[in-house]
Write an enzyme that holds these catalytic residues in place. Structure first.
Site, PDB file in Angstrom:
ATOM      1  N   ASP A 165      -9.341   4.929  10.490  1.00  0.00           N
ATOM      2  CA  ASP A 165      -9.686   4.508   9.124  1.00  0.00           C
ATOM      3  C   ASP A 165     -11.057   3.842   9.114  1.00  0.00           C
ATOM      4  OD1 ASP A 165      -8.418   4.279   6.325  1.00  0.00           O
ATOM      5  OD2 ASP A 165      -9.432   2.368   6.660  1.00  0.00           O
TER       6      ASP A 165
HETATM    7  C1  LIG Z   1     -19.672   5.093   5.199  1.00  0.00           C
HETATM    8  C2  LIG Z   1     -19.354   6.537   5.485  1.00  0.00           C
HETATM    9  C3  LIG Z   1     -18.056   7.014   5.445  1.00  0.00           C
HETATM   10  N1  LIG Z   1     -17.776   8.322   5.700  1.00  0.00           N
HETATM   11  C4  LIG Z   1     -16.374   8.822   5.640  1.00  0.00           C
HETATM   12  C5  LIG Z   1     -15.604   8.626   6.942  1.00  0.00           C
HETATM   13  C6  LIG Z   1     -14.176   8.810   6.496  1.00  0.00           C
HETATM   14  O1  LIG Z   1     -13.846  10.204   6.592  1.00  0.00           O
HETATM   15  C7  LIG Z   1     -14.206   8.390   5.015  1.00  0.00           C
HETATM   16  C8  LIG Z   1     -13.351   7.158   4.774  1.00  0.00           C
HETATM   17  O2  LIG Z   1     -12.032   7.522   4.537  1.00  0.00           O
HETATM   18  P1  LIG Z   1     -10.816   7.303   5.543  1.00  0.00           P
HETATM   19  O3  LIG Z   1      -9.627   6.881   4.742  1.00  0.00           O
HETATM   20  O4  LIG Z   1     -11.219   6.449   6.714  1.00  0.00           O
HETATM   21  O5  LIG Z   1     -10.544   8.761   6.148  1.00  0.00           O
HETATM   22  P2  LIG Z   1     -10.258  10.155   5.430  1.00  0.00           P
HETATM   23  O6  LIG Z   1      -9.370  10.002   4.246  1.00  0.00           O
HETATM   24  O7  LIG Z   1     -11.575  10.861   5.246  1.00  0.00           O
HETATM   25  O8  LIG Z   1      -9.474  10.964   6.555  1.00  0.00           O
HETATM   26  P3  LIG Z   1      -8.041  10.670   7.230  1.00  0.00           P
HETATM   27  O9  LIG Z   1      -7.407   9.445   6.620  1.00  0.00           O
HETATM   28  O10 LIG Z   1      -7.256  11.924   6.977  1.00  0.00           O
HETATM   29  O11 LIG Z   1      -8.395  10.478   8.702  1.00  0.00           O
HETATM   30  O12 LIG Z   1     -15.560   8.132   4.700  1.00  0.00           O
HETATM   31  C9  LIG Z   1     -18.807   9.226   6.005  1.00  0.00           C
HETATM   32  O13 LIG Z   1     -18.544  10.426   6.234  1.00  0.00           O
HETATM   33  N2  LIG Z   1     -20.094   8.762   6.064  1.00  0.00           N
HETATM   34  C10 LIG Z   1     -20.418   7.473   5.820  1.00  0.00           C
HETATM   35  O14 LIG Z   1     -21.606   7.106   5.875  1.00  0.00           O
END
Ligand SMILES: Cc1cn([C@H]2C[C@H](O)[C@@H](COP(=O)(O)OP(=O)(O)OP(=O)(O)O)O2)c(=O)[nH]c1=O
Length: 195
Positions: A77
């Protein structure tokens, strides 16, 4: 190297994030993707890394009682932490606009927790990266939201996208951690892992 170490194990990634899936591939791991629907809600008393630890473990807890002896489950997360407030994925366009206005001209933390779960144990690691945004004009925010629709991303931005390439002046710590997986720490953990 990891490929060989885990040849008799089964690694399960419970993540729909294409970035996490790609990072694990790039770490030379064979894995299967198994997705479960989880409502990402955390107690209001939690702060900072305690929130991402809690949510990574919550995502793993959906597999309680299901893992076989040779299976290793990975969940993760990511959230943005600014001025004592957690910024997760935006609810809608307006919410995303507000988040990017808050991030403009500020330094925030991006926190990712990764939970490793087997039949008998659950261990969680985390990493914090400091990210500084330049000034983001309303025009730049609107351009970014209209063209990139970062509604699946914590803090409403992707460091790997236009707003990250043009608007971030400084980063302290792991870049991959911001994108959703602290690959160096994950690699280190898996290199020393035993069932
Ligand atoms: C800050 C930031 C976040 N993110 C993404 C990472 C995570 O995928 C998302 C945050 O949501 P999460 O809830 O961490 O993850 P998710 O829903 O994408 O996937 P899952 O729970 O199925 O593992 O934001 C980027 O891709 N680039 C960035 O710069």
């Amino acid at each position: 190297m990891l490929h060989k170490k885990f040849e008799n194990a089964k690694i399960i990634l419970a993540s729909g994030s294409p970035r996490r899936q790609q990072f694990l591939k790039d770490l030379d791991l064979d894995f299967e993707i198994r997705l479960k629907e989880i409502e990402e809600v955390f107690p209001e008393t939690l702060q900072s890394v305690a929130i991402t630890d809690y949510l990574a473990e919550l995502k793993a807890s959906a597999f309680d009682g299901e893992l076989l002896d040779n299976e290793l489950l990975i969940t993760s997360d990511t959230l943005v932490w600014l001025g004592g407030k957690a910024l997760g994925k935006p609810k809608d366009y307006q919410d995303a606009f507000q988040m990017l206005r808050l991030l403009s001209d500020q330094t925030h933390e991006v926190i990712t927790s990764v939970c490793f779960k087997t039949k008998n144990k659950t261990e969680t690691i985390n990493e914090i990266t400091k990210v500084t945004f330049n000034h983001l004009s309303d025009q730049a925010i609107a351009y970014y939201l209209d063209n990139y629709k970062p509604f699946d991303k914590a803090g409403s931005y992707g460091i790997q996208e236009w707003v990250g390439l043009t608007g971030i002046s400084k980063i302290e710590g792991s870049y991959t951690n911001v994108v959703g997986l602290p690959t160096e720490k994950v690699y280190h953990y898996l290199s020393h892992f035993t069932f």
